[in-house]
Design a protein around this motif. Sequence first.
Motif, PDB file in Angstrom:
ATOM      1  N   ALA A  89       0.762  -1.229   0.034  1.00  0.00           N
ATOM      2  CA  ALA A  89      -0.147  -0.133   0.186  1.00  0.00           C
ATOM      3  C   ALA A  89       0.881   1.219   0.044  1.00  0.00           C
ATOM      4  O   ALA A  89       0.410   2.192  -0.717  1.00  0.00           O
ATOM      5  N   TRP A  90       2.088   1.278   0.638  1.00  0.00           N
ATOM      6  CA  TRP A  90       3.015   2.340   0.742  1.00  0.00           C
ATOM      7  C   TRP A  90       4.401   1.932   0.972  1.00  0.00           C
ATOM      8  O   TRP A  90       4.401   0.879   1.628  1.00  0.00           O
ATOM      9  N   THR A  91       5.476   2.690   0.697  1.00  0.00           N
ATOM     10  CA  THR A  91       6.753   2.534   0.926  1.00  0.00           C
ATOM     11  C   THR A  91       7.137   4.297   0.963  1.00  0.00           C
ATOM     12  O   THR A  91       6.727   4.949   0.430  1.00  0.00           O
ATOM     13  N   ASP A  92       8.294   4.068   1.789  1.00  0.00           N
ATOM     14  CA  ASP A  92       8.939   5.400   2.180  1.00  0.00           C
ATOM     15  C   ASP A  92       9.181   6.255   0.898  1.00  0.00           C
ATOM     16  O   ASP A  92       9.969   5.812   0.081  1.00  0.00           O
ATOM     17  N   PRO A  93       8.874   7.292   0.752  1.00  0.00           N
ATOM     18  CA  PRO A  93       9.120   8.076  -0.581  1.00  0.00           C
ATOM     19  C   PRO A  93      10.499   8.964  -0.495  1.00  0.00           C
ATOM     20  O   PRO A  93      11.154   9.282  -1.386  1.00  0.00           O
ATOM     21  N   ASP A  94      11.112   8.763   0.796  1.00  0.00           N
ATOM     22  CA  ASP A  94      12.216   9.498   1.199  1.00  0.00           C
ATOM     23  C   ASP A  94      13.472   8.779   1.294  1.00  0.00           C
ATOM     24  O   ASP A  94      14.600   9.317   1.293  1.00  0.00           O
ATOM     25  N   GLN A  95      13.379   7.427   1.090  1.00  0.00           N
ATOM     26  CA  GLN A  95      14.643   6.539   1.123  1.00  0.00           C
ATOM     27  C   GLN A  95      14.101   5.187   0.434  1.00  0.00           C
ATOM     28  O   GLN A  95      12.973   4.980   0.140  1.00  0.00           O
ATOM     29  N   ASP A  96      15.232   4.416   0.196  1.00  0.00           N
ATOM     30  CA  ASP A  96      14.918   3.107  -0.250  1.00  0.00           C
ATOM     31  C   ASP A  96      14.395   2.156   0.867  1.00  0.00           C
ATOM     32  O   ASP A  96      14.675   2.362   2.016  1.00  0.00           O
ATOM     33  N   THR A  97      13.387   1.308   0.392  1.00  0.00           N
ATOM     34  CA  THR A  97      12.993   0.480   1.171  1.00  0.00           C
ATOM     35  C   THR A  97      13.549  -0.988   0.447  1.00  0.00           C
ATOM     36  O   THR A  97      13.064  -1.205  -0.515  1.00  0.00           O
ATOM     37  N   VAL A  98      14.189  -1.715   1.564  1.00  0.00           N
ATOM     38  CA  VAL A  98      14.844  -2.861   0.862  1.00  0.00           C
ATOM     39  C   VAL A  98      14.317  -4.058   1.638  1.00  0.00           C
ATOM     40  O   VAL A  98      14.023  -4.161   2.797  1.00  0.00           O
ATOM     41  N   TRP A  99      13.509  -4.945   0.794  1.00  0.00           N
ATOM     42  CA  TRP A  99      12.844  -6.067   1.329  1.00  0.00           C
ATOM     43  C   TRP A  99      13.754  -7.555   1.075  1.00  0.00           C
ATOM     44  O   TRP A  99      14.011  -7.542  -0.077  1.00  0.00           O
ATOM     45  N   LEU A 100      13.518  -8.589   1.790  1.00  0.00           N
ATOM     46  CA  LEU A 100      13.963  -9.777   1.326  1.00  0.00           C
ATOM     47  C   LEU A 100      12.833 -10.633   1.400  1.00  0.00           C
ATOM     48  O   LEU A 100      12.179 -10.739   2.580  1.00  0.00           O
ATOM     49  N   ALA A 101      12.221 -11.351   0.459  1.00  0.00           N
ATOM     50  CA  ALA A 101      11.203 -12.075   0.512  1.00  0.00           C
ATOM     51  C   ALA A 101      11.741 -13.475  -0.163  1.00  0.00           C
ATOM     52  O   ALA A 101      12.595 -13.778  -0.797  1.00  0.00           O
ATOM     53  N   VAL A 102      11.089 -14.628   0.914  1.00  0.00           N
ATOM     54  CA  VAL A 102      11.365 -15.963   0.583  1.00  0.00           C
ATOM     55  C   VAL A 102       9.938 -16.863   0.182  1.00  0.00           C
ATOM     56  O   VAL A 102       8.912 -16.441   0.973  1.00  0.00           O
TER      57      VAL A 102
END
Length: 105
Positions: A89-102
């Motif tokens: 729905a949303w990720t921070d517009p001011d920085q990268d959001t790094v996800w690790l998905a398995v």
Amino acid sequence: MIANLLKNLPEPLDEEWFETLAETEHVTVERIVSHGHSSPASGWYDQPRNEWVVVLKGRGVVAFEDGKEVTLGPGDHLSIPAHCRHRVAWTDPDQDTVWLAVHYD
């Protein structure tokens, strides 16, 4: 070969970026980078496999079809059962959001 999940991030990001890090018949591990991105408002992920996801950097909100929303920050993780309809729905517009998905059976 040594790699760092928080290095060599793509710039600029016109859309969310997905990178498969490891994959077998039953498991896929991917790094996802967002920067103010979200899933299309009309679309839901309905994945055939279970997913475990952790935020390594940044912040994001995962929304579920039943109306629940979960906010995740660094170190927060979430298990999403197969076919549980969800979206970013949303990720921070001011920085990268790094996800690790398995993704796993």
